[in-house]
Design a protein around this motif. Sequence first.
Motif, mmCIF file in Angstrom:
data_model
loop_
_atom_site.group_PDB
_atom_site.id
_atom_site.type_symbol
_atom_site.label_atom_id
_atom_site.label_comp_id
_atom_site.label_asym_id
_atom_site.label_seq_id
_atom_site.Cartn_x
_atom_site.Cartn_y
_atom_site.Cartn_z
ATOM 1 N N ALA A 66 0.822 -1.212 0.000
ATOM 2 C CA ALA A 66 0.000 0.000 0.000
ATOM 3 C C ALA A 66 0.852 1.256 0.000
ATOM 4 C CB ALA A 66 -0.927 -0.004 1.213
ATOM 5 N N ASP A 67 0.363 2.276 -0.693
ATOM 6 C CA ASP A 67 1.019 3.582 -0.691
ATOM 7 C C ASP A 67 0.677 4.368 0.570
ATOM 8 O OD1 ASP A 67 2.138 3.596 -3.550
ATOM 9 O OD2 ASP A 67 0.024 3.079 -3.834
ATOM 10 N N LEU A 68 -0.504 4.108 1.118
ATOM 11 C CA LEU A 68 -0.911 4.698 2.390
ATOM 12 C C LEU A 68 -1.606 3.631 3.216
ATOM 13 C CD1 LEU A 68 -1.472 6.987 4.411
ATOM 14 C CD2 LEU A 68 -3.523 7.554 3.088
ATOM 15 N N VAL A 69 -1.104 3.441 4.424
ATOM 16 C CA VAL A 69 -1.749 2.546 5.389
ATOM 17 C C VAL A 69 -2.286 3.411 6.518
ATOM 18 C CG1 VAL A 69 -1.478 0.593 6.958
ATOM 19 C CG2 VAL A 69 -0.156 0.679 4.832
ATOM 20 N N ILE A 70 -3.575 3.296 6.781
ATOM 21 C CA ILE A 70 -4.243 4.090 7.814
ATOM 22 C C ILE A 70 -4.607 3.174 8.979
ATOM 23 C CG2 ILE A 70 -6.202 5.603 8.328
ATOM 24 C CD1 ILE A 70 -6.445 5.997 5.235
ATOM 25 N N ALA A 71 -4.307 3.625 10.187
ATOM 26 C CA ALA A 71 -4.672 2.856 11.379
ATOM 27 C C ALA A 71 -5.121 3.840 12.455
ATOM 28 C CB ALA A 71 -3.490 2.020 11.865
ATOM 29 N N ASN A 72 -6.371 4.267 12.353
ATOM 30 C CA ASN A 72 -6.890 5.271 13.274
ATOM 31 C C ASN A 72 -7.557 4.638 14.486
ATOM 32 O OD1 ASN A 72 -6.028 7.281 11.608
ATOM 33 N ND2 ASN A 72 -8.039 7.793 10.779
ATOM 34 N N ASN A 73 -7.087 5.007 15.671
ATOM 35 C CA ASN A 73 -7.682 4.556 16.920
ATOM 36 C C ASN A 73 -7.823 3.038 16.992
ATOM 37 O OD1 ASN A 73 -8.287 7.233 18.232
ATOM 38 N ND2 ASN A 73 -9.341 7.495 16.285
ATOM 39 N N VAL A 74 -6.777 2.361 16.537
ATOM 40 C CA VAL A 74 -6.735 0.907 16.638
ATOM 41 C C VAL A 74 -5.490 0.443 17.390
ATOM 42 C CG1 VAL A 74 -5.596 0.642 14.391
ATOM 43 C CG2 VAL A 74 -6.865 -1.267 15.353
ATOM 44 N N LEU A 75 -4.438 1.269 17.428
ATOM 45 C CA LEU A 75 -3.187 0.834 18.062
ATOM 46 C C LEU A 75 -3.418 0.435 19.511
ATOM 47 C CD1 LEU A 75 -0.213 0.575 17.185
ATOM 48 C CD2 LEU A 75 0.202 2.811 18.215
ATOM 49 N N ALA A 76 -4.283 1.162 20.200
ATOM 50 C CA ALA A 76 -4.575 0.843 21.601
ATOM 51 C C ALA A 76 -5.315 -0.484 21.747
ATOM 52 C CB ALA A 76 -5.411 1.964 22.226
ATOM 53 N N HIS A 77 -5.990 -0.924 20.681
ATOM 54 C CA HIS A 77 -6.813 -2.128 20.742
ATOM 55 C C HIS A 77 -6.036 -3.414 20.445
ATOM 56 C CE1 HIS A 77 -9.808 1.065 20.139
ATOM 57 N NE2 HIS A 77 -10.700 0.246 20.645
ATOM 58 N N VAL A 78 -4.725 -3.300 20.265
ATOM 59 C CA VAL A 78 -3.925 -4.427 19.778
ATOM 60 C C VAL A 78 -3.269 -5.177 20.940
ATOM 61 C CG1 VAL A 78 -1.929 -5.041 18.386
ATOM 62 C CG2 VAL A 78 -3.485 -3.247 17.606
ATOM 63 N N PRO A 79 -3.581 -6.458 21.123
ATOM 64 C CA PRO A 79 -2.927 -7.209 22.204
ATOM 65 C C PRO A 79 -1.477 -7.566 21.883
ATOM 66 C CG PRO A 79 -4.463 -8.620 21.019
ATOM 67 C CD PRO A 79 -4.657 -7.239 20.483
ATOM 68 N N ASP A 80 -1.203 -7.945 20.625
ATOM 69 C CA ASP A 80 0.166 -8.292 20.215
ATOM 70 C C ASP A 80 0.732 -7.109 19.440
ATOM 71 O OD1 ASP A 80 2.542 -9.342 19.264
ATOM 72 O OD2 ASP A 80 1.686 -11.316 18.812
ATOM 73 N N LEU A 81 1.316 -6.178 20.164
ATOM 74 C CA LEU A 81 1.759 -4.915 19.580
ATOM 75 C C LEU A 81 2.853 -5.120 18.534
ATOM 76 C CD1 LEU A 81 1.379 -1.850 19.739
ATOM 77 C CD2 LEU A 81 3.039 -1.822 21.616
ATOM 78 N N ASN A 82 3.799 -5.984 18.837
ATOM 79 C CA ASN A 82 4.912 -6.201 17.902
ATOM 80 C C ASN A 82 4.437 -6.847 16.605
ATOM 81 O OD1 ASN A 82 7.323 -5.232 19.327
ATOM 82 N ND2 ASN A 82 6.811 -6.802 20.825
ATOM 83 N N ASP A 83 3.529 -7.794 16.702
ATOM 84 C CA ASP A 83 3.005 -8.449 15.508
ATOM 85 C C ASP A 83 2.244 -7.445 14.642
ATOM 86 O OD1 ASP A 83 2.227 -11.032 14.022
ATOM 87 O OD2 ASP A 83 0.268 -10.160 14.470
ATOM 88 N N PHE A 84 1.503 -6.550 15.274
ATOM 89 C CA PHE A 84 0.705 -5.567 14.547
ATOM 90 C C PHE A 84 1.600 -4.581 13.793
ATOM 91 C CE2 PHE A 84 -1.641 -1.578 14.153
ATOM 92 C CZ PHE A 84 -2.876 -1.999 13.680
ATOM 93 N N VAL A 85 2.584 -4.021 14.481
ATOM 94 C CA VAL A 85 3.453 -3.027 13.846
ATOM 95 C C VAL A 85 4.322 -3.680 12.770
ATOM 96 C CG1 VAL A 85 5.250 -1.307 14.230
ATOM 97 C CG2 VAL A 85 3.397 -1.564 15.885
ATOM 98 N N ALA A 86 4.748 -4.920 13.009
ATOM 99 C CA ALA A 86 5.490 -5.649 11.969
ATOM 100 C C ALA A 86 4.608 -5.833 10.736
ATOM 101 C CB ALA A 86 5.958 -6.998 12.494
ATOM 102 N N GLY A 87 3.310 -6.060 10.955
ATOM 103 C CA GLY A 87 2.372 -6.184 9.839
ATOM 104 C C GLY A 87 2.245 -4.891 9.060
#
Length: 412
Positions: free
Chosen positions: A167-188
């Motif tokens: 993707a040229d733009l990845v949007i993640a609004n008000n979801v970072l707080a909802h993530v249990p596996d933070l490292n897996d999410f940011v790696a994604g």
Amino acid sequence: MRCRFCDSNLDDPALDNVFVDLGSAPPSNAFVSSKALSEPEVHLPLKVRTCPQCLLVQVDEIQSHTELFAPDYVYYSSYSRSWLEHAERFVSLAASRLQLDCNSLVVEVASNDGYLLQHVLTRGIPCVGIEPTTGTAHVAQGKGIDTEIEFFGLDFSRDFVIRRRQADLVIANNVLAHVPDLNDFVAGLAQLLAPEGSITVEFPHLLQLVSKCQFDTIYHEHFSYFSLHVVRTVFAAHGLRIWDVEALSTHGGSLRIWAAHEAGAQVETAAVARTLSEEADAGMLKMDYYRGFQAKADHTKNELLRFLLQQNGNGRKVVGYGAAAKGNTLLNYAGVRPDLLAYVADASPYKQGRYLPGSRIPVVAEDHLRANRPEFVLILPWNLLDEIVMQLSYVREWGGQFVIAVPKLTVQ
């Protein structure tokens, strides 16, 4: 309990790392149907800790995120006019700033009911939503938005890139707080991003939560609470660099970060250093900053209880408006029940006819306000105060007043 980012042990009492303990409550969006009123609810501890090593403020994942964000999840973004306008302004900004066109790809993680991507679609920019809750995803699909129903993470991202493209733009609004596996999410996020693409993430700013005693924004669906320092550290661990940051008024004070791959050509703006300096000056790099918040939360809770008890004793009716998750945290921590708050009106038909989790206060349509003419309306989503006061201006026709409890009890 181990830190969601750096894996440090957080359970040792000698660490003195409890940020706030809000007792036990059901998940804030687990609304109760009339059929389930005779059944027990699961109450889960809501204790928040600060990691002494990386300073991430976090709750434990006591209930699985697949249970918290079940198919019948009742939060639909499109029922707030101001939130829709905020999304439209962002799309206009991003399209111009990143020169997005019909050859670009925009992907939004946690796209909900298509509240934001509908504006991308109307501009002719290809887009895809990633949304785990079936009900909201189906609403987005009904708007013509390509939506995949799945929880986002590294494995999903790898598969998505193979099936489609980066993707040229990845949007993640008000979801970072909802993530249990933070490292897996940011790696994604890093895996999904094209080499010269950008990621935008919006999240409530921990600095504002502390300074304005916004303890009601703490609930089980929010696993983590972020400063820019912590987000920068987490993103850097996965090869991502923050190149700009904006302060937003949404959700009581949020940050929007713009990030890219470490080798990306984007030039870092002065706003990044300025915000980091603001956090350091406030003391956010020291553990002492995260102590003492409990007393502030207790004071706010007690102010609300005194007000409700006084009005009840005087025979004056207080009702609520906005069946928001933050309201459920506040009401459950304060032990408020229908004897002190008769009902909560809400615009969403997905919440009407149900009962708030824990407090069992009924959720009704807005027309109940006109019929019952209460003396006070307690606005639970205080972050939408101006919008709601304008919407309910007719309450003043019979001398009704509006009340908020956070950051301090205010009657207007």
